[in-house]
Design a protein around this motif. Structure first.
Motif, PDB file in Angstrom:
ATOM      1  N   GLU A   4     -27.338  41.178  55.003  1.00 43.99           N
ATOM      2  CA  GLU A   4     -28.836  41.389  55.005  1.00 43.99           C
ATOM      3  C   GLU A   4     -29.252  42.958  54.729  1.00 43.99           C
ATOM      4  O   GLU A   4     -28.892  43.868  54.757  1.00 43.99           O
ATOM      5  CB  GLU A   4     -29.359  41.060  56.539  1.00 43.99           C
ATOM      6  N   ALA A   5     -29.874  43.115  53.584  1.00 41.41           N
ATOM      7  CA  ALA A   5     -30.687  44.444  53.065  1.00 41.41           C
ATOM      8  C   ALA A   5     -31.701  44.720  54.033  1.00 41.41           C
ATOM      9  O   ALA A   5     -32.498  44.537  55.371  1.00 41.41           O
ATOM     10  CB  ALA A   5     -31.692  43.743  52.008  1.00 41.41           C
ATOM     11  N   ILE A   6     -31.294  46.064  54.236  1.00 41.88           N
ATOM     12  CA  ILE A   6     -31.988  46.934  55.309  1.00 41.88           C
ATOM     13  C   ILE A   6     -33.578  47.781  54.397  1.00 41.88           C
ATOM     14  O   ILE A   6     -33.455  47.758  53.310  1.00 41.88           O
ATOM     15  CB  ILE A   6     -31.072  48.107  55.669  1.00 41.88           C
ATOM     16  N   ILE A   7     -33.994  47.728  55.445  1.00 41.60           N
ATOM     17  CA  ILE A   7     -35.428  47.801  54.804  1.00 41.60           C
ATOM     18  C   ILE A   7     -35.700  48.982  55.668  1.00 41.60           C
ATOM     19  O   ILE A   7     -36.070  48.995  57.167  1.00 41.60           O
ATOM     20  CB  ILE A   7     -36.837  46.713  55.109  1.00 41.60           C
ATOM     21  N   GLU A   8     -36.120  50.175  54.778  1.00 43.18           N
ATOM     22  CA  GLU A   8     -36.295  52.080  55.434  1.00 43.18           C
ATOM     23  C   GLU A   8     -37.563  52.734  54.869  1.00 43.18           C
ATOM     24  O   GLU A   8     -37.773  51.993  54.045  1.00 43.18           O
ATOM     25  CB  GLU A   8     -35.599  52.972  55.427  1.00 43.18           C
ATOM     26  N   GLU A   9     -38.778  52.886  55.136  1.00 48.99           N
ATOM     27  CA  GLU A   9     -39.254  53.703  54.668  1.00 48.99           C
ATOM     28  C   GLU A   9     -39.097  55.365  54.765  1.00 48.99           C
ATOM     29  O   GLU A   9     -38.275  55.649  55.579  1.00 48.99           O
ATOM     30  CB  GLU A   9     -40.726  53.771  55.891  1.00 48.99           C
ATOM     31  N   GLY A  10     -39.992  55.617  53.379  1.00 48.74           N
ATOM     32  CA  GLY A  10     -39.585  56.853  53.101  1.00 48.74           C
ATOM     33  C   GLY A  10     -38.855  57.078  52.064  1.00 48.74           C
ATOM     34  O   GLY A  10     -38.160  56.438  51.641  1.00 48.74           O
ATOM     35  N   TYR A  11     -38.898  58.485  51.336  1.00 45.56           N
ATOM     36  CA  TYR A  11     -38.139  59.331  50.790  1.00 45.56           C
ATOM     37  C   TYR A  11     -36.334  59.135  51.081  1.00 45.56           C
ATOM     38  O   TYR A  11     -35.955  59.422  51.929  1.00 45.56           O
ATOM     39  CB  TYR A  11     -37.812  60.309  49.813  1.00 45.56           C
TER      40      TYR A  11
END
Length: 165
Positions: A4-11
């Motif tokens: 499963e791909a991981i979704i993360e916020e930010g640069y």
């Protein structure tokens, strides 16, 4: 995708180049948009990150390990279109059809719904049918269309979509 791909916020390091690469390859291959388009993506994305404010803006990556599979941005700086702007929403073609785009879009919109944003708008091209279906399923509505020849001689039919939570 096996994991499963991981979704993360930010640069994260390398992501600016990856966003530019994904746009350049996809829009060059599918739409015949070349150097001028890729340079504009690079210029605007760099300007966005120079003024990035996590209280106003949002940038999410979907990745597996060190590989960025896709991104989505909501630029909260007020513009002539009034409201936050969804930008640089793109997936590696190998990730298409697996629900990752839907997850990225839902993550970004939920974040802005929680922040109390009253309007998010986006500009896209006619003919991006899978993306349009995602937008409409998420509640976006088409509000305007116009032909634009900035990127090539034939031009593209720009579409402006609007989302109000």
């Amino acid at each position: 995708m096996t994991d499963e791909a991981i979704i993360e916020e930010g640069y994260r390091p390398g992501v600016i180049g990856r966003v530019i690469e994904l746009h350049g390859r996809y829009y060059g291959r599918e739409w015949g948009l070349e150097q001028r388009f890729e340079i504009e993506v690079a210029r605007e994305l760099a300007a966005f990150f120079e003024r990035y404010d996590s209280g106003r803006d949002g940038f999410w990556t979907a990745s597996q390990g060190d590989t960025v599979l896709g991104t989505i941005t909501i630029d909260g700086l007020p513009t002539g279109e009034a409201g936050a702007r969804l930008r640089w929403f793109i997936l590696d073609p190998a990730s298409h059809g697996q629900g990752l785009g839907r997850r990225l879009l839902a993550t970004a919109l939920e974040s802005f719904r929680q922040r109390g944003v009253e309007r998010v708008w986006l500009a896209t091209f006619a003919g991006l049918d899978a993306a349009r279906a995602l937008y409409e399923q998420a509640g976006f509505t088409l509000v305007r269309e116009y032909r634009d020849t900035d990127w090539n001689e034939d031009g593209v039919m720009h579409q402006i979509f609007d989302w109000r939570p």
